[in-house]
Write an enzyme that holds these catalytic residues in place. Structure first.
Site, PDB file in Angstrom:
ATOM      1  N   TYR A 287       0.855  -1.182   0.000  1.00 18.96           N
ATOM      2  CA  TYR A 287       0.000   0.000   0.000  1.00 18.96           C
ATOM      3  C   TYR A 287       0.889   1.229   0.000  1.00 18.96           C
ATOM      4  O   TYR A 287       1.799   1.345   0.830  1.00 18.96           O
ATOM      5  CB  TYR A 287      -0.893   0.022   1.243  1.00 18.96           C
ATOM      6  CG  TYR A 287      -1.668   1.313   1.410  1.00 18.96           C
ATOM      7  CD1 TYR A 287      -2.892   1.492   0.787  1.00 18.96           C
ATOM      8  CD2 TYR A 287      -1.158   2.358   2.191  1.00 18.96           C
ATOM      9  CE1 TYR A 287      -3.599   2.669   0.930  1.00 18.96           C
ATOM     10  CE2 TYR A 287      -1.855   3.550   2.334  1.00 18.96           C
ATOM     11  CZ  TYR A 287      -3.078   3.699   1.702  1.00 18.96           C
ATOM     12  OH  TYR A 287      -3.763   4.875   1.831  1.00 18.96           O
TER      13      TYR A 287
ATOM     14  N   GLU B 232      -3.365   7.496  -4.352  1.00 25.84           N
ATOM     15  CA  GLU B 232      -3.249   6.216  -3.645  1.00 25.84           C
ATOM     16  C   GLU B 232      -3.140   5.051  -4.619  1.00 25.84           C
ATOM     17  O   GLU B 232      -3.827   5.012  -5.640  1.00 25.84           O
ATOM     18  CB  GLU B 232      -4.477   6.022  -2.752  1.00 25.84           C
ATOM     19  CG  GLU B 232      -4.511   4.694  -1.996  1.00 25.84           C
ATOM     20  CD  GLU B 232      -5.789   4.536  -1.194  1.00 25.84           C
ATOM     21  OE1 GLU B 232      -5.831   5.038  -0.048  1.00 25.84           O
ATOM     22  OE2 GLU B 232      -6.745   3.932  -1.715  1.00 25.84           O
TER      23      GLU B 232
END
Length: 368
Positions: free
Chosen positions: A101, A189
């Site tokens: 992530y 993101e």
């Protein structure tokens, strides 16, 4: 302003961030042709601007082009968390060995960009943040200084990335920040950043652009299907959905719930000129959330007309399969007509925000 995944991935390609081969499709025939072009098993991904699409069934897989047709046919025209699916992204299915992530967000409390990164990528990153926050690396950036590649590699090292991937992961983090800066983003993101055993790919992309800076983002404006979202919508942890016409009014409704012991499930601002259709759409979005037990609709009509609000409520009450109590505070422009429409339909309403908030909390408590 949120940006669709497929557009964000076009930007990734420009910035040099690797993405899987993908093609957008507006109908099942194009989805089948896209799968044929890719020539491998594919993921069919609903292009919606709401979170949780994977868990909501908005991402499915197909082994063959014929199967891609069937899957796309099922997704197109459906709804994912209240948002209609008009486009799907047909994308090469990756052989996932590891999921990371990485993101860059604007931390408004410190007024600095913040790099967030973790070895624990994927759909459960929220659970990681909640239960094991130490697994998420935080790296604040000085907005007055250049973010250098070696600093991005430091983030990869702190993550615990295997040594042979430090340089590649660092490079992607650095390029992600360049996109964050160049496109006036508040969120950039990648979740997950996938390692296939050979290469790294941004398997998903989330972009949010600063609304006040969008006017100068001509590259984004030129990309197809880019539009400002109809609502300002934030999902929260409570069980009473709050809808208001104006950010201040919506926040006031949330504060009032807190005073009476309730917990908001949403912040949804329909804006100052909401139509009957947009009222119905907003209600359908919050009702589709299984955590929502009661809806608190807080409208002080100005440009928004009370009779349009009432008709939108009736549309949802008559068509929704999931019946959720709706507490309505309705006053302002055309209030008598709007209140008459509700009364004739047997629906109660309040003119006081305080009374409506208390009623919503009482109903919610009676259901537990």
């Amino acid at each position: 302003m949120k940006i669709h995944e497929y557009i964000a991935k076009k930007i990734f390609q420009v910035e040099g961030i690797p993405v899987p081969e993908s093609i957008i499709a507006e109908n099942p025939e194009k989805a089948q042709k896209a799968a044929e072009t890719i020539g491998k098993p594919v993921a069919i991904k609903s292009q919606v601007l709401v979170g949780g699409r994977g868990k909501a069934g908005g991402i499915k897989f197909a082994e063959t082009p014929a199967e891609a047709y069937v899957v796309a046919e099922g997704l197109l025209g459906s709804e994912v968390n209240g948002e209609p699916v008009e486009i799907v992204l047909v994308e090469e299915k990756l052989n996932i060995q590891s999921e990371f992530y990485v993101s860059v967000v604007l931390d408004r409390s410190t007024k600095k960009p913040l790099v967030l990164a973790s070895l624990q990528g994927g759909v459960d990153i929220e659970e990681v943040a909640k239960k094991t926050p130490e697994k998420i690396i935080k790296y604040y950036l000085n907005p007055l200084e250049e973010f250098l590649p070696y600093q991005a590699r430091e983030v990869a090292i702190k993550m615990g990335v295997p040594s042979h991937l430090i340089s590649k992961v660092g490079s992607i983090i650095w390029k992600l920040f360049q996109a964050f800066k160049d496109y006036d983003l508040t969120i950039a993101e990648i979740n997950p950043l996938v390692f296939t055993g050979e290469e790294l790919f941004a398997a998903d992309a989330k972009f949010e652009v600063d609304d006040d800076a969008f006017y100068r983002q001509k590259k984004l404006a030129e990309l197809e299907h880019v539009h400002k979202p109809e609502f300002a919508y934030v999902k929260l942890k409570g069980n009473i959905a709050v809808i208001g016409n104006g950010a201040g009014l919506t926040l006031s409704g949330m504060d009032m719930l807190h005073i009476y012991g309730g917990k908001p499930a949403t912040f949804l601002d329909i804006g100052g000129g909401a139509s009957e259709e947009s009222i119905a759409k907003a209600l359908n979005i919050v009702i589709s959330d299984e955590n929502v037990k009661v809806v608190f609709l807080n409208v002080l009509g100005g440009i928004t007309r009370a009779d349009d609000v009432a008709r939108g409520v009736l549309d949802v009450m008559n068509s929704s399969n999931r019946k959720v109590p709706i507490v309505i505070r309705l006053t302002g422009t055309n209030e008598e007509e709007g209140q008459k429409i509700l009364a004739e339909a047997g629906l109660s309403f309040e003119t006081s925000m305080e009374e409506a908030a208390k009623k919503a909390v009482d109903i919610c408590k009676s259901m537990t």
